[in-house]
Scaffold this motif. Structure first.
Motif, PDB file in Angstrom:
ATOM      1  N   VAL A 135       0.831  -1.203   0.000  1.00 55.99           N
ATOM      2  CA  VAL A 135       0.000   0.000   0.000  1.00 55.99           C
ATOM      3  C   VAL A 135       0.866   1.254   0.000  1.00 55.99           C
ATOM      4  N   SER A 136       0.236   2.363  -0.344  1.00 56.27           N
ATOM      5  CA  SER A 136       0.865   3.679  -0.280  1.00 56.27           C
ATOM      6  C   SER A 136      -0.241   4.720  -0.294  1.00 56.27           C
ATOM      7  N   PHE A 137       0.112   5.951   0.055  1.00 55.74           N
ATOM      8  CA  PHE A 137      -0.888   7.011  -0.003  1.00 55.74           C
ATOM      9  C   PHE A 137      -0.244   8.299  -0.492  1.00 55.74           C
ATOM     10  N   ASP A 138      -1.056   9.151  -1.089  1.00 58.34           N
ATOM     11  CA  ASP A 138      -0.589  10.412  -1.657  1.00 58.34           C
ATOM     12  C   ASP A 138      -0.639  11.488  -0.578  1.00 58.34           C
ATOM     13  N   LYS A 139       0.529  12.090  -0.276  1.00 59.14           N
ATOM     14  CA  LYS A 139       0.572  13.147   0.736  1.00 59.14           C
ATOM     15  C   LYS A 139      -0.115  14.429   0.275  1.00 59.14           C
ATOM     16  N   ASN A 140      -0.368  14.540  -1.024  1.00 59.12           N
ATOM     17  CA  ASN A 140      -0.993  15.751  -1.560  1.00 59.12           C
ATOM     18  C   ASN A 140      -2.516  15.639  -1.639  1.00 59.12           C
ATOM     19  N   GLN A 141      -3.087  14.535  -1.171  1.00 58.05           N
ATOM     20  CA  GLN A 141      -4.537  14.396  -1.225  1.00 58.05           C
ATOM     21  C   GLN A 141      -5.204  15.347  -0.235  1.00 58.05           C
ATOM     22  N   PRO A 142      -6.436  15.751  -0.489  1.00 56.12           N
ATOM     23  CA  PRO A 142      -7.139  16.696   0.399  1.00 56.12           C
ATOM     24  C   PRO A 142      -7.210  16.169   1.829  1.00 56.12           C
ATOM     25  N   GLY A 143      -6.968  17.050   2.778  1.00 63.03           N
ATOM     26  CA  GLY A 143      -7.041  16.694   4.192  1.00 63.03           C
ATOM     27  C   GLY A 143      -5.714  16.331   4.809  1.00 63.03           C
ATOM     28  N   VAL A 144      -4.724  15.956   3.991  1.00 66.65           N
ATOM     29  CA  VAL A 144      -3.409  15.555   4.518  1.00 66.65           C
ATOM     30  C   VAL A 144      -2.484  16.762   4.558  1.00 66.65           C
ATOM     31  N   LYS A 145      -1.860  16.966   5.701  1.00 67.40           N
ATOM     32  CA  LYS A 145      -0.908  18.071   5.863  1.00 67.40           C
ATOM     33  C   LYS A 145       0.445  17.491   6.269  1.00 67.40           C
ATOM     34  N   THR A 146       1.517  17.991   5.641  1.00 65.79           N
ATOM     35  CA  THR A 146       2.866  17.525   5.934  1.00 65.79           C
ATOM     36  C   THR A 146       3.672  18.638   6.580  1.00 65.79           C
ATOM     37  N   PHE A 147       4.330  18.327   7.689  1.00 71.23           N
ATOM     38  CA  PHE A 147       5.091  19.321   8.451  1.00 71.23           C
ATOM     39  C   PHE A 147       6.573  18.978   8.415  1.00 71.23           C
ATOM     40  N   ASP A 148       7.396  20.007   8.202  1.00 69.34           N
ATOM     41  CA  ASP A 148       8.852  19.855   8.101  1.00 69.34           C
ATOM     42  C   ASP A 148       9.487  19.969   9.483  1.00 69.34           C
ATOM     43  N   GLY A 149      10.459  19.080   9.758  1.00 70.51           N
ATOM     44  CA  GLY A 149      11.118  19.068  11.067  1.00 70.51           C
ATOM     45  C   GLY A 149      11.961  20.295  11.347  1.00 70.51           C
ATOM     46  N   SER A 150      12.301  21.073  10.310  1.00 76.01           N
ATOM     47  CA  SER A 150      13.085  22.288  10.534  1.00 76.01           C
ATOM     48  C   SER A 150      12.219  23.433  11.046  1.00 76.01           C
ATOM     49  N   GLU A 151      10.892  23.265  10.976  1.00 76.37           N
ATOM     50  CA  GLU A 151       9.982  24.321  11.419  1.00 76.37           C
ATOM     51  C   GLU A 151       9.074  23.881  12.562  1.00 76.37           C
ATOM     52  N   TYR A 152       8.818  22.580  12.663  1.00 77.90           N
ATOM     53  CA  TYR A 152       7.863  22.095  13.653  1.00 77.90           C
ATOM     54  C   TYR A 152       8.489  21.034  14.565  1.00 77.90           C
ATOM     55  N   LYS A 153       7.926  20.876  15.739  1.00 77.62           N
ATOM     56  CA  LYS A 153       8.354  19.852  16.690  1.00 77.62           C
ATOM     57  C   LYS A 153       7.666  18.541  16.324  1.00 77.62           C
ATOM     58  N   LEU A 154       8.403  17.652  15.692  1.00 79.46           N
ATOM     59  CA  LEU A 154       7.833  16.384  15.254  1.00 79.46           C
ATOM     60  C   LEU A 154       7.866  15.351  16.370  1.00 79.46           C
ATOM     61  N   LYS A 155       6.923  14.403  16.324  1.00 79.77           N
ATOM     62  CA  LYS A 155       6.892  13.335  17.323  1.00 79.77           C
ATOM     63  C   LYS A 155       8.087  12.407  17.160  1.00 79.77           C
ATOM     64  N   ASP A 156       8.428  12.095  15.913  1.00 75.18           N
ATOM     65  CA  ASP A 156       9.591  11.267  15.629  1.00 75.18           C
ATOM     66  C   ASP A 156      10.767  12.191  15.345  1.00 75.18           C
ATOM     67  N   LYS A 157      11.689  12.307  16.297  1.00 74.53           N
ATOM     68  CA  LYS A 157      12.779  13.271  16.182  1.00 74.53           C
ATOM     69  C   LYS A 157      13.765  12.926  15.067  1.00 74.53           C
ATOM     70  N   ASP A 158      13.755  11.663  14.619  1.00 77.07           N
ATOM     71  CA  ASP A 158      14.671  11.256  13.557  1.00 77.07           C
ATOM     72  C   ASP A 158      14.091  11.477  12.162  1.00 77.07           C
ATOM     73  N   ALA A 159      12.820  11.873  12.087  1.00 79.04           N
ATOM     74  CA  ALA A 159      12.160  12.046  10.792  1.00 79.04           C
ATOM     75  C   ALA A 159      12.410  13.435  10.228  1.00 79.04           C
ATOM     76  N   TRP A 160      12.445  13.517   8.890  1.00 78.04           N
ATOM     77  CA  TRP A 160      12.575  14.813   8.218  1.00 78.04           C
ATOM     78  C   TRP A 160      11.222  15.518   8.141  1.00 78.04           C
ATOM     79  N   ASP A 161      10.176  14.739   7.975  1.00 72.13           N
ATOM     80  CA  ASP A 161       8.822  15.307   7.906  1.00 72.13           C
ATOM     81  C   ASP A 161       7.820  14.262   8.386  1.00 72.13           C
ATOM     82  N   GLU A 162       6.637  14.723   8.726  1.00 78.05           N
ATOM     83  CA  GLU A 162       5.556  13.840   9.179  1.00 78.05           C
ATOM     84  C   GLU A 162       4.249  14.303   8.561  1.00 78.05           C
ATOM     85  N   SER A 163       3.377  13.346   8.252  1.00 80.79           N
ATOM     86  CA  SER A 163       2.082  13.659   7.656  1.00 80.79           C
ATOM     87  C   SER A 163       0.982  13.501   8.696  1.00 80.79           C
ATOM     88  N   TYR A 164       0.032  14.431   8.656  1.00 81.12           N
ATOM     89  CA  TYR A 164      -1.085  14.440   9.601  1.00 81.12           C
ATOM     90  C   TYR A 164      -2.392  14.603   8.834  1.00 81.12           C
TER      91      TYR A 164
END
Length: 208
Positions: A135-164
């Motif tokens: 499986v896979s999913f499109d991060k650009n689909q409506p409702g999905v927001k992606t946050f960059d670790g250089s600007e936001y406090k991510l839950k996974d500190k080792d990740a570059w970005d996270e999708s919500y």
């Protein structure tokens, strides 16, 4: 020039002040490793020079004392500056677990645990670029927001970005079906080893 040279050679206080200023610059720029290293070197320096006059031991003693104090001073170039730029993830969003390259059942379990609604759609492995039965999913689909670790406090500190995704929204997940193939549509069926001809009165005659 000669006066400046004599001033430098004869004044241990001047040497100490200049070295301390340089030390502070390196300490704040390079961080605690530099501080701990300089404290260790200064301590060894003091041990080696213990038989020399006190004025010669002024510089290593000052560096060691300053290094110990610096350990308790926040670094303005790293910790403070970084904490000001990082922002919290907006409330009301749920983190999408890492389901890429998982099978459908595993992805379903992860999404159920996160409380995310899901709509699985079948796609061909060849056209989508997804491995069969994965499986896979499109991060650009409506409702999905992606946050960059250089600007936001991510839950996974080792990740570059996270999708919500917003609570209550449905995540569209693609499932690659290895049995799903594109079959060209045909309007008629051709019988092998047969021929069709017309008689003089317009009737079709089939011959094997």
């Amino acid at each position: 020039m000669e006066k400046l040279k004599n001033l430098w050679d004869d004044n241990d206080w001047l040497k100490a002040i200049i070295v301390i200023i340089l030390y502070l610059g390196f300490a704040f720029y390079l961080g605690q490793f530099w501080v701990l290293l300089s404290v260790a070197v200064s301590f060894i320096w003091l041990i080696i020079s213990r038989k020399k006059e006190n004025s010669k031991r002024l510089l290593p003693a000052a560096i060691m004392l300053l290094g110990i104090i610096t350990l308790f001073i926040p670094n303005p170039f790293h910790d403070t500056a970084k904490s000001k730029t990082l922002k919290d993830i907006p409330s009301g969003l749920v983190k999408i677990p890492d389901i890429v390259s998982n099978d459908k059942e595993t992805a379903q379990a992860y999404l159920d645990k996160s409380g995310i609604k899901v709509n699985f759609i079948s796609v061909t492995s060849y056209d989508s670029g997804i491995s069969p039965d994965k499986v896979s999913f499109d991060k650009n689909q409506p409702g999905v927001k992606t946050f960059d670790g250089s600007e936001y406090k991510l839950k996974d500190k080792d990740a570059w970005d996270e999708s919500y995704i917003k609570k209550g929204d449905t995540l569209i997940v693609k499932v690659a079906d290895k049995n799903q193939t594109s079959v060209p549509a045909t309007s008629s069926t051709v019988v092998p080893n047969s021929s069709v001809s017309k008689s003089s009165n317009g009737e079709s005659i089939s011959a094997s």
